[in-house]
Design a protein around this motif. Structure first.
Motif, PDB file in Angstrom:
ATOM      1  N   VAL A 125       0.840  -1.198   0.000  1.00  0.00           N
ATOM      2  CA  VAL A 125       0.000   0.000   0.000  1.00  0.00           C
ATOM      3  C   VAL A 125       0.879   1.254   0.000  1.00  0.00           C
ATOM      4  O   VAL A 125       0.592   2.234  -0.695  1.00  0.00           O
ATOM      5  N   GLY A 126       1.966   1.200   0.772  1.00  0.00           N
ATOM      6  CA  GLY A 126       2.904   2.324   0.789  1.00  0.00           C
ATOM      7  C   GLY A 126       3.501   2.590  -0.589  1.00  0.00           C
ATOM      8  O   GLY A 126       3.650   3.737  -1.006  1.00  0.00           O
ATOM      9  N   LEU A 127       3.825   1.517  -1.302  1.00  0.00           N
ATOM     10  CA  LEU A 127       4.369   1.673  -2.656  1.00  0.00           C
ATOM     11  C   LEU A 127       3.326   2.246  -3.614  1.00  0.00           C
ATOM     12  O   LEU A 127       3.671   3.008  -4.528  1.00  0.00           O
ATOM     13  N   ILE A 128       2.059   1.892  -3.416  1.00  0.00           N
ATOM     14  CA  ILE A 128       0.988   2.456  -4.250  1.00  0.00           C
ATOM     15  C   ILE A 128       0.901   3.973  -4.034  1.00  0.00           C
ATOM     16  O   ILE A 128       0.772   4.749  -4.994  1.00  0.00           O
TER      17      ILE A 128
ATOM     18  N   ASN B 272       2.710  12.787   0.036  1.00  0.00           N
ATOM     19  CA  ASN B 272       3.524  11.648  -0.346  1.00  0.00           C
ATOM     20  C   ASN B 272       4.289  11.019   0.819  1.00  0.00           C
ATOM     21  O   ASN B 272       4.574   9.828   0.815  1.00  0.00           O
ATOM     22  N   ARG B 273       4.614  11.814   1.842  1.00  0.00           N
ATOM     23  CA  ARG B 273       5.377  11.246   2.945  1.00  0.00           C
ATOM     24  C   ARG B 273       4.540  10.277   3.777  1.00  0.00           C
ATOM     25  O   ARG B 273       5.047   9.598   4.663  1.00  0.00           O
ATOM     26  N   ALA B 274       3.244  10.208   3.490  1.00  0.00           N
ATOM     27  CA  ALA B 274       2.382   9.246   4.177  1.00  0.00           C
ATOM     28  C   ALA B 274       2.804   7.814   3.888  1.00  0.00           C
ATOM     29  O   ALA B 274       2.490   6.907   4.674  1.00  0.00           O
ATOM     30  N   TYR B 275       3.525   7.593   2.782  1.00  0.00           N
ATOM     31  CA  TYR B 275       3.903   6.212   2.462  1.00  0.00           C
ATOM     32  C   TYR B 275       4.817   5.609   3.512  1.00  0.00           C
ATOM     33  O   TYR B 275       4.871   4.395   3.681  1.00  0.00           O
TER      34      TYR B 275
END
Length: 358
Positions: free
Chosen positions: A298-301, A313-316
């Protein structure tokens, strides 16, 4: 001074790297003492960090003002100068007790380190079904991937992630009430802690055969970055959202939803390729491993789609940080050759932190 600070941190990280390959020779007591010494060392370093380190001056300014802020102004979800009120309240407690801001930084760093390692080690145990965990290896990967960033710069995010990791571990161990309490604390420290609600839900699903799906997912994301597909996706979604906000009379989002950086950065490519390779190398026929891998996926998505919105974007990182127990558990279960391969790959994670912090 900042260069010296960064070099000292780098030396500590690589010193641990040389030690962790021999971790299997250490007793649990030796691991614990070694880890506590390292946490104190890093916390002391973070407490004395130069003021030119990113975000430090802002935190110092708010810390000095925190004890004068009206107690009645604190409300859940609100902020003071961009910082969650609950974190400012934490600052005010230390300030009223007479502690210098560097003491506050040191204690927060120690707490973040401890909670990070605790949460990650319990996630590793869930994968390996072992009573002990690779504490030194987990600690080393943490130092390489995000230790300086989350203990010395983005300290609210770091504490939020640490609390969230423990919440995930508690949820898996059927300690639901404590897990929910930790989740609330995580959200109080940083609003992005709400992402752990998604992580808990994802971790509760029955996931099997994810690795095959991950290969397809990774291929689509790679192609998306290559074609810069988010230029169409993000602009369309942002246009719809902006029209909705304007229609509803909601203001304040125009700058976020009208200005984007559609250039795919080298860091985006590097993370997608490196994390993808690590997941494929670490493939284990284990339910909890697949759940952790799905969370990282999910982080990569988010990385592959939301890169034009740098603030989002830093939410990944809240998802990709689960790569740490994945690597550590794989080292615990693997043969010597694979263990050495993963050990050699560890410093490659440091490139990501170097880009963020220096």
């Amino acid at each position: 001074m900042y260069t010296l600070f960064f070099l000292i941190y780098t030396f500590v990280a690589f010193f641990n790297w040389f030690i962790c390959i021999q971790e299997y020779r250490f007793t649990c007591a030796t691991k614990t003492v070694f880890l506590l010494f390292n946490i104190l060392t890093i916390s002391f370093l973070m407490a004395l960090r130069p003021l030119e380190v990113a975000d430090t001056l802002g935190y110092v300014e708010i810390y000095e003002q925190s004890d004068a802020i009206n107690e009645l102004s604190f409300r859940f979800g609100l902020r003071y100068k961009g910082i969650e009120y609950c974190f400012v309240k934490l600052m005010s407690i230390f300030k009223k007790l007479g502690f210098h801001f560097r003491v506050f930084f040191g204690i927060i760093s120690s707490l973040t380190c401890y909670l990070m390692i605790s949460g990650m080690s319990r996630c590793e145990k869930a994968i390996t079904h072992r009573k002990s965990s690779n504490l030194i290896t987990i600690w080393t990967i943490f130092l390489f991937y995000c230790g300086m960033h989350y203990c010395g710069i983005a300290i609210r995010s770091g504490l939020s992630i640490a609390l969230g990791l423990c919440a995930v571990a508690d949820w898996h161990e059927k300690k639901k009430i404590r897990s929910i309490l930790l989740l609330v604390c995580s959200i109080c420290m940083h609003s992005m802690g709400t992402l752990f609600i998604c992580i808990l839900i994802l971790g509760s699903l029955k996931i099997r055969g994810y690795i095959k799906g991950f290969i397809i997912e990774w291929g689509i994301l790679f192609l998306g970055l290559l074609l810069n597909a988010s230029q169409l996706i993000i602009s369309t979604v942002a246009g719809i959202a902006l029209s909705f906000f304007r229609y509803m009379g909601i203001q304040g989002f125009d700058s976020y939803l009208s200005t984007f950086d559609y250039q795919v950065g080298l860091t985006d490519w590097y993370m997608l390729i490196l994390i993808g390779i690590i997941i494929l190398i670490c493939n284990i026929n284990n339910i909890f491993f697949e759940k952790m891998s799905a969370i990282v996926g999910v982080g990569l998505i988010i990385l592959g789609i939301a890169y034009p919105i740098r603030a989002i974007n830093r939410a990944y990182d809240f998802f990709i940080i689960f790569i740490i127990p994945i690597i550590s558990s794989n080292i615990a279960l693997s043969n010597k050759n694979k263990r050495i391969l993963l050990w050699i790959m560890m410093p490659l994670l440091y490139v990501i932190q170097f880009k963020m912090c220096y």
